[in-house]
Enzyme design. Structure first.
Site, PDB file in Angstrom:
ATOM      1  N   CYS A  10       0.828  -1.211   0.000  1.00 23.86           N
ATOM      2  CA  CYS A  10       0.000   0.000   0.000  1.00 23.86           C
ATOM      3  C   CYS A  10       0.868   1.268   0.000  1.00 23.86           C
ATOM      4  O   CYS A  10       1.655   1.464   0.920  1.00 23.86           O
ATOM      5  CB  CYS A  10      -0.908  -0.029   1.232  1.00 23.86           C
ATOM      6  SG  CYS A  10      -1.684   1.539   1.624  1.00 23.86           S
ATOM      7  N   LYS A  37      -8.791  -8.598   4.938  1.00 22.80           N
ATOM      8  CA  LYS A  37      -8.529  -7.762   6.122  1.00 22.80           C
ATOM      9  C   LYS A  37      -9.226  -8.322   7.358  1.00 22.80           C
ATOM     10  O   LYS A  37     -10.386  -8.729   7.274  1.00 22.80           O
ATOM     11  CB  LYS A  37      -9.033  -6.330   5.871  1.00 22.80           C
ATOM     12  CG  LYS A  37      -8.278  -5.607   4.776  1.00 22.80           C
ATOM     13  CD  LYS A  37      -8.937  -4.268   4.479  1.00 22.80           C
ATOM     14  CE  LYS A  37      -8.377  -3.678   3.201  1.00 22.80           C
ATOM     15  NZ  LYS A  37      -9.253  -2.670   2.627  1.00 22.80           N
ATOM     16  N   VAL A  50      -6.216   0.771   5.374  1.00 19.90           N
ATOM     17  CA  VAL A  50      -4.957   1.041   6.075  1.00 19.90           C
ATOM     18  C   VAL A  50      -4.257   2.172   5.318  1.00 19.90           C
ATOM     19  O   VAL A  50      -4.576   2.415   4.149  1.00 19.90           O
ATOM     20  CB  VAL A  50      -4.071  -0.225   6.133  1.00 19.90           C
ATOM     21  CG1 VAL A  50      -4.697  -1.262   7.041  1.00 19.90           C
ATOM     22  CG2 VAL A  50      -3.813  -0.807   4.748  1.00 19.90           C
ATOM     23  N   GLU A  62      -5.810   7.704   7.609  1.00 21.28           N
ATOM     24  CA  GLU A  62      -5.399   8.661   6.569  1.00 21.28           C
ATOM     25  C   GLU A  62      -3.914   9.018   6.774  1.00 21.28           C
ATOM     26  O   GLU A  62      -3.537   9.576   7.796  1.00 21.28           O
ATOM     27  CB  GLU A  62      -6.256   9.937   6.537  1.00 21.28           C
ATOM     28  CG  GLU A  62      -7.679   9.710   6.065  1.00 21.28           C
ATOM     29  CD  GLU A  62      -7.762   9.099   4.669  1.00 21.28           C
ATOM     30  OE1 GLU A  62      -7.100   9.600   3.747  1.00 21.28           O
ATOM     31  OE2 GLU A  62      -8.485   8.112   4.502  1.00 21.28           O
ATOM     32  N   SER A  63      -3.099   8.697   5.767  1.00 25.10           N
ATOM     33  CA  SER A  63      -1.638   8.777   5.920  1.00 25.10           C
ATOM     34  C   SER A  63      -1.134  10.174   6.283  1.00 25.10           C
ATOM     35  O   SER A  63      -0.250  10.316   7.138  1.00 25.10           O
ATOM     36  CB  SER A  63      -0.946   8.276   4.652  1.00 25.10           C
ATOM     37  OG  SER A  63      -1.333   9.038   3.532  1.00 25.10           O
TER      38      SER A  63
END
Length: 204
Positions: A10, A37, A50, A62-63
């Protein structure tokens, strides 16, 4: 201790792993099978995606939100500018990256091989190629996005640059300064440490 739930392929999880290794702190990474998942992912993130960061009672997803939290919680080395005006500008750039680059990354990641999927794939590749080529002149003089200092902008775009071959995106000679910039990021020890085995084989 912070726990990051991360997908091994990801690009958004890749960003968070990169920041954690840049900070050189104690953390745990839990690999999540993106095609199967566990149920607790949906309990922690209503969108079922993720990366997810857990620290005691705090759950973040949320990165970019995760990375800003890590940067404020562990300010050395600082990845967001200290000045409020500069910080706001960086946030605007991060939003631009999401809208102009990473919406297309998500489309590429989700392509299903159908005829309409192939059209989407080609369109997304073209959009990413054109936008990255527009960014290239910045790196004729700049070492990183903001000049000499490595920042959250570099973290944000790095997973895409790493996956160009994997996504079938060929850049023209005009993008040469950008590709040299990418190599500078890829040589950072934290970037190398953050790569999963599945990510290592994405690049020729």
């Amino acid at each position: 201790m912070m726990v990051l739930y991360s997908g091994t392929t990801c690009p958004y999880s890749h960003r968070c792993r990169f920041v954690l290794f840049e900070k050189g702190m104690d953390f745990e990474i839990r690999d999540v099978d993106l095609f199967n998942k566990p149920e607790d992912i949906a309990l922690m993130n209503p969108y079922g995606q993720v990366p997810i960061l857990v620290e005691r009672d705090l759950i973040l997803y949320e990165s970019n939100i995760i990375n800003e939290y890590i940067d404020e919680r562990f300010p050395h080395p600082q990845l967001m500018p200290g000045d409020p005006v500069a910080r706001a500008r960086v946030r605007l750039f991060l939003l631009n990256f999401e809208k102009e680059l990473f919406t297309h990354v998500s489309l590429i990641e989700g392509c299903d091989g159908s005829k309409s999927g192939e059209k989407t794939l080609e369109s997304s590749r073209t959009q990413i190629r054109d936008r990255l080529t527009q960014l290239a002149p910045i790196f004729v003089k700049n070492k990183y996005m903001l000049g000499e200092e490595f920042s959250m902008l570099d973290v944000s775009i790095a997973p895409l640059l790493w996956r160009l071959d994997y996504y079938g995106i060929d850049l023209s000679r005009n993008a040469a300064p950008l590709l040299k910039y990418a190599e500078r990021i890829f040589s950072r020890p934290a970037f190398i440490e953050a790569l999963t085995p599945s990510e290592k084989v994405m690049r020729k």
